[in-house]
Design a protein around this motif. Structure first.
Motif, PDB file in Angstrom:
ATOM      1  N   UNK A  79      11.886  -1.658 -10.270  1.00 43.66           N
ATOM      2  CA  UNK A  79      11.667  -0.542  -9.354  1.00 43.66           C
ATOM      3  C   UNK A  79      10.233  -0.010  -9.416  1.00 43.66           C
ATOM      4  N   UNK A  80       9.276  -0.915  -9.490  1.00 40.48           N
ATOM      5  CA  UNK A  80       7.864  -0.521  -9.527  1.00 40.48           C
ATOM      6  C   UNK A  80       7.415  -0.245  -8.089  1.00 40.48           C
ATOM      7  N   UNK A  81       6.846   0.924  -7.859  1.00 40.68           N
ATOM      8  CA  UNK A  81       6.337   1.275  -6.528  1.00 40.68           C
ATOM      9  C   UNK A  81       5.251   0.288  -6.111  1.00 40.68           C
ATOM     10  N   UNK A  82       5.143   0.083  -4.824  1.00 39.92           N
ATOM     11  CA  UNK A  82       4.185  -0.882  -4.300  1.00 39.92           C
ATOM     12  C   UNK A  82       2.755  -0.589  -4.745  1.00 39.92           C
ATOM     13  N   UNK A  83       2.354   0.679  -4.694  1.00 39.38           N
ATOM     14  CA  UNK A  83       0.976   1.018  -5.068  1.00 39.38           C
ATOM     15  C   UNK A  83       0.711   0.801  -6.559  1.00 39.38           C
ATOM     16  N   UNK A  84       1.722   0.996  -7.389  1.00 41.04           N
ATOM     17  CA  UNK A  84       1.580   0.739  -8.825  1.00 41.04           C
ATOM     18  C   UNK A  84       1.582  -0.765  -9.082  1.00 41.04           C
ATOM     19  N   UNK A  85       2.428  -1.493  -8.361  1.00 42.31           N
ATOM     20  CA  UNK A  85       2.481  -2.948  -8.527  1.00 42.31           C
ATOM     21  C   UNK A  85       1.161  -3.590  -8.120  1.00 42.31           C
ATOM     22  N   UNK A  86       0.490  -3.023  -7.122  1.00 43.05           N
ATOM     23  CA  UNK A  86      -0.824  -3.543  -6.723  1.00 43.05           C
ATOM     24  C   UNK A  86      -1.815  -3.445  -7.881  1.00 43.05           C
ATOM     25  N   UNK A  87      -1.773  -2.345  -8.615  1.00 45.91           N
ATOM     26  CA  UNK A  87      -2.649  -2.184  -9.779  1.00 45.91           C
ATOM     27  C   UNK A  87      -2.241  -3.174 -10.867  1.00 45.91           C
ATOM     28  N   UNK A  88      -0.931  -3.314 -11.099  1.00 49.17           N
ATOM     29  CA  UNK A  88      -0.451  -4.290 -12.079  1.00 49.17           C
ATOM     30  C   UNK A  88      -0.968  -5.686 -11.722  1.00 49.17           C
ATOM     31  N   UNK A  89      -0.841  -6.058 -10.437  1.00 53.41           N
ATOM     32  CA  UNK A  89      -1.282  -7.385 -10.009  1.00 53.41           C
ATOM     33  C   UNK A  89      -2.790  -7.544 -10.169  1.00 53.41           C
ATOM     34  N   UNK A  90      -3.539  -6.513  -9.801  1.00 50.84           N
ATOM     35  CA  UNK A  90      -4.991  -6.560  -9.916  1.00 50.84           C
ATOM     36  C   UNK A  90      -5.431  -6.810 -11.355  1.00 50.84           C
ATOM     37  N   UNK A  91      -4.726  -6.195 -12.298  1.00 56.20           N
ATOM     38  CA  UNK A  91      -5.054  -6.340 -13.714  1.00 56.20           C
ATOM     39  C   UNK A  91      -4.285  -7.477 -14.393  1.00 56.20           C
TER      40      UNK A  91
END
Length: 103
Positions: A79-91
């Protein structure tokens, strides 16, 4: 402000995070949460109510997951929000923790 709630089911725990995951939650995660979870076989961390994660929060998450895995606890994040997942993916957090960690 960061808070969490733990739902316990025999050998499994579900942890719901709420608020920002940043340097202000270091003490809570390292001194309260990790010790509370090491005796479970499986832990699910729900990120649905986390709107912001900074670099120190990423470090805390990595430390939390690694500390639990060191104790042979299976960890999943969902249940990771899209905007948080974008940061996860970036890092590259999914690559570091393993894509199977995110369900």
């Amino acid at each position: 402000m960061f808070s969490y709630e733990i739902e316990k089911e025999s050998d499994r725990a579900k942890v719901m995070f709420e608020g920002d995951l940043d340097i202000d939650c270091t003490e809570v995660i390292e001194e309260e949460l990790i010790p509370a979870l090491v005796d479970y076989k499986s832990v699910v961390i729900e990120f649905g109510e986390v709107e912001f994660v900074d670099s120190s929060g990423m470090g805390l998450l990595l430390n939390l997951v690694q500390s639990l895995r060191d104790e042979d606890v299976s960890v999943h994040i969902r249940r990771v929000r899209e905007e948080v997942m974008e940061v996860f993916d970036l890092l590259q957090i999914p690559e570091i923790l393993g894509r199977q960690t995110f369900v």
